[in-house]
Design a protein around this motif. Structure first.
Motif, mmCIF file in Angstrom:
data_model
loop_
_atom_site.group_PDB
_atom_site.id
_atom_site.type_symbol
_atom_site.label_atom_id
_atom_site.label_comp_id
_atom_site.label_asym_id
_atom_site.label_seq_id
_atom_site.Cartn_x
_atom_site.Cartn_y
_atom_site.Cartn_z
ATOM 1 N N ALA A 97 -5.840 0.062 -5.374
ATOM 2 C CA ALA A 97 -6.607 1.135 -6.194
ATOM 3 C C ALA A 97 -6.563 2.344 -5.215
ATOM 4 C CB ALA A 97 -7.791 0.746 -6.532
ATOM 5 N N PRO A 98 -6.276 3.443 -5.981
ATOM 6 C CA PRO A 98 -6.602 4.774 -5.198
ATOM 7 C C PRO A 98 -7.726 4.633 -4.755
ATOM 8 C CG PRO A 98 -6.297 4.948 -7.815
ATOM 9 C CD PRO A 98 -6.223 3.857 -7.340
ATOM 10 N N LEU A 154 -6.205 -1.401 -0.382
ATOM 11 C CA LEU A 154 -6.120 -2.782 -0.743
ATOM 12 C C LEU A 154 -7.419 -3.654 -0.823
ATOM 13 C CD1 LEU A 154 -3.844 -4.918 -1.661
ATOM 14 C CD2 LEU A 154 -4.051 -5.699 0.890
ATOM 15 N N VAL A 155 -7.568 -3.969 -1.804
ATOM 16 C CA VAL A 155 -9.009 -4.810 -1.921
ATOM 17 C C VAL A 155 -8.952 -6.325 -2.205
ATOM 18 C CG1 VAL A 155 -11.189 -4.800 -3.291
ATOM 19 C CG2 VAL A 155 -10.098 -2.603 -3.121
ATOM 20 N N ARG A 156 -9.595 -6.859 -1.335
ATOM 21 C CA ARG A 156 -9.753 -8.527 -1.608
ATOM 22 C C ARG A 156 -10.541 -8.623 -2.631
ATOM 23 N NH1 ARG A 156 -12.808 -12.194 1.140
ATOM 24 N NH2 ARG A 156 -13.249 -10.697 2.681
ATOM 25 N N LEU A 183 0.959 -1.234 -0.112
ATOM 26 C CA LEU A 183 -0.153 -0.042 -0.108
ATOM 27 C C LEU A 183 0.797 1.200 0.133
ATOM 28 C CD1 LEU A 183 -3.190 -0.396 2.328
ATOM 29 C CD2 LEU A 183 -2.879 -0.102 -0.200
ATOM 30 N N LYS A 184 0.351 2.125 -0.992
ATOM 31 C CA LYS A 184 1.100 3.675 -0.882
ATOM 32 C C LYS A 184 0.147 4.704 -0.171
ATOM 33 C CE LYS A 184 1.647 3.440 -5.354
ATOM 34 N NZ LYS A 184 1.943 3.875 -6.639
ATOM 35 N N ASP A 202 -2.460 7.098 5.467
ATOM 36 C CA ASP A 202 -2.526 8.499 5.040
ATOM 37 C C ASP A 202 -3.565 8.462 3.734
ATOM 38 O OD1 ASP A 202 -0.489 9.287 6.930
ATOM 39 O OD2 ASP A 202 1.210 8.597 5.349
ATOM 40 N N THR A 203 -4.585 7.696 3.599
ATOM 41 C CA THR A 203 -5.538 7.685 2.819
ATOM 42 C C THR A 203 -6.687 8.515 3.443
ATOM 43 O OG1 THR A 203 -4.722 5.811 1.920
ATOM 44 C CG2 THR A 203 -6.872 6.474 1.261
ATOM 45 N N VAL A 204 -7.592 9.319 2.657
ATOM 46 C CA VAL A 204 -8.740 10.119 2.783
ATOM 47 C C VAL A 204 -9.643 9.214 2.068
ATOM 48 C CG1 VAL A 204 -10.162 12.271 2.903
ATOM 49 C CG2 VAL A 204 -7.468 12.164 3.434
#
Length: 343
Positions: free
Chosen positions: A130-131, A34-36, A28-29, A77-79
């Motif tokens: 995915a973003p 991250l999607v299963r 992850l960035k 750090d993802t919104v």
């Protein structure tokens, strides 16, 4: 035992072949989720990629751009509004947000568009990254497999919007594969009287069940004089072959609209008479991807006015990908779906 850091994926390794190989589970960035993956649909675009007919496709890319699944992990750090465990569908098209097209609400025409499953790794795998902007929540009532139809349905929403159907319009849909059937469904719900032309008896029968007013074998299609009112107000070509793309133009009555939905090979050309287009005052349009369509598609799936899930006629595990690909190629079903996290 330490958890595995690798996973099996379906990848475009060489021109002409999609192979199952092992790749690293994505790290992850910031800004990513991250999607299963619960379901990934096989699309005609995947065949174009396989044959080397998609200019922006990347060699050794994990295919799969029609994806749904459950949120496995969110980078701190993802919104985002989604939560771990939520069912989501993924929009594969990621624009730059800085070019003239992005700034003018035409992000699908972005020259730097990144496409999950085409130019970067997609969802024909146990996990995909995915973003956050590409991850859309899906009501649990839709189901984790049917949710994978959101992406192709969003493309069809754009196509039907482009056709500008009015109540009572005579509409022709050429081809009754998954995209053609979705086009039929939405065009019928929009008030059109839809005729479907399709050589497969099985698909013609499905078209009737999906709301077609009339179904025809191609040999039964009769062309009259479009300048005398014969033909169709709106024609959707959902095949992508030069013969049907040319025929679509000939099927439109004077003042009509032709929408090329099918994807032709890059080197294909067709003869079109400029005088006939002028005399009949035709509008010829095309559609590219799915701008602003994902949320609308998810709402359509949730309303379930048509049995959208019935378009998925075959479902396989990732271990069965070779069989899934064969069924897709022989056209014996409609939408072929792979479930990467099932054995």
């Amino acid at each position: 035992m330490a958890p595995s850091t690798t996973m099996k994926v379906a990848s475009w390794e060489t021109t002409g072949t999609i192979s199952t190989v092992d790749k690293q589970i994505p790290e992850l960035k910031p800004g990513y989720i991250l999607v299963r993956v619960t379901a990934s649909g096989i699309c005609g675009t995947d065949l174009h990629i396989c044959k080397g007919e998609t200019p922006h496709a990347t060699h050794k890319v994990t295919i799969g751009h029609e994806n749904a699944g459950f949120v496995e992990q969110i980078h701190p750090d993802t919104v985002t509004t989604v939560k771990q465990g939520d069912l989501v569908a993924i929009d594969p098209n990621i624009p730059c947000h800085a070019c003239t097209f992005c700034r003018n609400k035409k992000y699908h025409l972005c020259p730097k568009l990144i496409c999950l499953g085409v130019s970067v790794n997609g969802g024909m795998a146990k996990y995909m990254a995915a973003p956050a902007e590409a991850v859309f929540p899906v009501p649990q009532s839709v189901g984790p497999v049917t949710a994978s139809l959101a992406e192709p349905l969003s493309c069809v929403i754009h196509a039907v919007d482009t056709g500008s159907i009015k109540t009572g319009d005579q509409v022709l849909v050429m081809g009754a594969g998954p995209i053609g059937l979705m086009t039929l469904g939405l065009a019928s719900l929009a008030g059109g009287r839809v005729t479907v032309v399709e050589p497969s008896k099985m698909r013609r029968e499905k078209a009737l069940a999906f709301g077609a007013a009339e179904v025809l074998d191609p040999e039964e299609l009769k062309l009259g004089d479009p300048c005398m009112g014969d033909g169709f107000d709106v024609v959707f070509e959902c095949v992508g072959r030069p013969q049907t793309m040319e025929l679509a133009v000939n099927c439109a009555k004077a003042g009509g609209t032709v929408v090329w939905v099918g994807v032709a090979k890059p080197d294909v050309t067709i003869p079109v008479s400029p005088f006939n287009v002028y005399r009949r005052e035709l509008t010829i349009k095309s559609t590219y991807t799915n701008p602003y369509g994902m949320e609308r598609a998810i709402k359509v799936l949730a309303e379930n006015k048509l049995d959208w899930g019935s378009l998925i006629t075959h479902s396989f595990t990732l271990d069965q990908f070779e069989e899934a690909w064969k069924v897709f190629l022989d056209g014996s079903g409609l939408k072929v779906c792979v479930r990467p996290n099932e054995q």
